[in-house]
Design a protein around this motif. Structure first.
Motif, short mmCIF file in Angstrom:
data_model
loop_
_atom_site.label_atom_id
_atom_site.label_comp_id
_atom_site.label_asym_id
_atom_site.label_seq_id
_atom_site.Cartn_x
_atom_site.Cartn_y
_atom_site.Cartn_z
N UNK A 88 7.35 0.24 7.28
CA UNK A 88 5.27 1.39 6.74
C UNK A 88 5.54 2.83 7.02
N UNK A 89 6.56 3.29 6.95
CA UNK A 89 6.14 4.85 6.16
C UNK A 89 6.17 5.15 4.91
N UNK A 90 5.24 6.06 4.34
CA UNK A 90 4.58 6.48 3.16
C UNK A 90 6.04 6.40 2.46
N UNK A 91 6.52 5.82 1.20
CA UNK A 91 7.25 5.75 0.43
C UNK A 91 7.47 6.91 -0.15
N UNK A 92 8.76 8.23 0.03
CA UNK A 92 8.74 8.93 -0.53
C UNK A 92 8.74 9.03 -2.40
N UNK A 93 7.96 10.50 -2.34
CA UNK A 93 8.25 9.97 -3.96
C UNK A 93 7.60 9.46 -4.50
N UNK A 94 5.98 9.14 -4.62
CA UNK A 94 5.15 8.28 -5.26
C UNK A 94 4.58 8.95 -5.73
N UNK A 95 4.21 9.85 -6.17
CA UNK A 95 3.51 11.33 -6.59
C UNK A 95 3.80 10.57 -7.92
N UNK A 96 5.49 10.81 -7.97
CA UNK A 96 6.48 10.14 -8.79
C UNK A 96 6.73 8.79 -9.58
N UNK A 97 7.20 7.64 -8.24
CA UNK A 97 7.66 6.96 -8.62
C UNK A 97 6.31 6.05 -9.66
N UNK A 98 4.58 6.52 -9.29
CA UNK A 98 3.57 5.43 -9.71
C UNK A 98 3.23 6.25 -11.23
N UNK A 99 3.96 7.15 -12.24
CA UNK A 99 3.84 7.23 -13.34
C UNK A 99 5.30 6.71 -13.71
N UNK B 278 1.14 -1.86 0.14
CA UNK B 278 -0.19 0.17 0.13
C UNK B 278 0.74 1.17 -0.12
N UNK B 279 1.83 1.24 -0.76
CA UNK B 279 3.11 2.15 -0.75
C UNK B 279 3.35 2.77 0.81
N UNK B 280 3.99 1.79 0.86
CA UNK B 280 4.43 1.67 2.32
C UNK B 280 5.87 0.90 2.36
N UNK B 281 6.57 1.83 2.84
CA UNK B 281 8.50 1.48 3.39
C UNK B 281 8.08 0.27 3.98
#
Length: 151
Positions: free
Chosen positions: A101-112, A95-98
């Motif tokens: 268990x923290x949010x993955x940094x830069x997920x707004x760029x990783x996803x595209x 669920x985009x946790x590293x």
């Protein structure tokens, strides 16, 4: 064209701070692209360089209409390991946790970026930065030149 080799790099004046990115197609460095943001991080610029390069070449096909294989060459272990070590698979599954268990940094760029990689035939290779590799030096210079100057 059997395979397209594209070098990418990012730069930041301070981290965070103004950042720039650049990419260039080997072996001659043409075509190439670059850009920057007033507020960014080095890692974001590394990722964005790959996104822009793949967006530029996403429609290139061989004589049979198949996507031309692309090898991204980067001095960013962050970018290269994400794909070669399949970090992104774990991030999606969690669920985009590293791993912490923290949010993955830069997920707004990783996803595209992940979508672009999955849509084509893209591989990644690491190159040591600032080691005299002509193409790596070129994209570093493009990235540094694209950093917005503070006024």
């Amino acid at each position: 064209m059997s395979r397209l080799e594209i070098y990418t790099d990012g730069a930041c004046q301070g981290n965070p701070g103004p950042g720039g990115w650049g990419w260039a197609a080997a072996p001659e460095g043409e075509p190439n692209g670059s850009g920057g943001e007033a507020a960014s991080t080095n890692q974001r610029m590394e990722i964005y360089a790959v996104i822009d390069a793949l967006r530029t070449y996403s429609t290139v096909a061989d004589d049979h209409g198949a996507p031309v294989p692309i090898e991204i060459v980067s001095d960013s272990t962050y970018v290269v390991k994400c794909f070669n070590d399949k970090w992104w698979v774990k991030w999606e599954r969690n669920g985009w946790k590293n791993s912490k268990k923290q949010p993955v940094a830069n997920d707004d760029l990783w996803k595209p970026l992940i979508e672009l990689v999955q849509a084509g035939d893209v591989t990644f290779r690491w190159v040591k930065g600032h080691s005299g590799d002509r193409m790596n030096d070129l994209v570093d210079a493009l990235a540094v030149a694209a950093v917005p100057r503070r006024t």
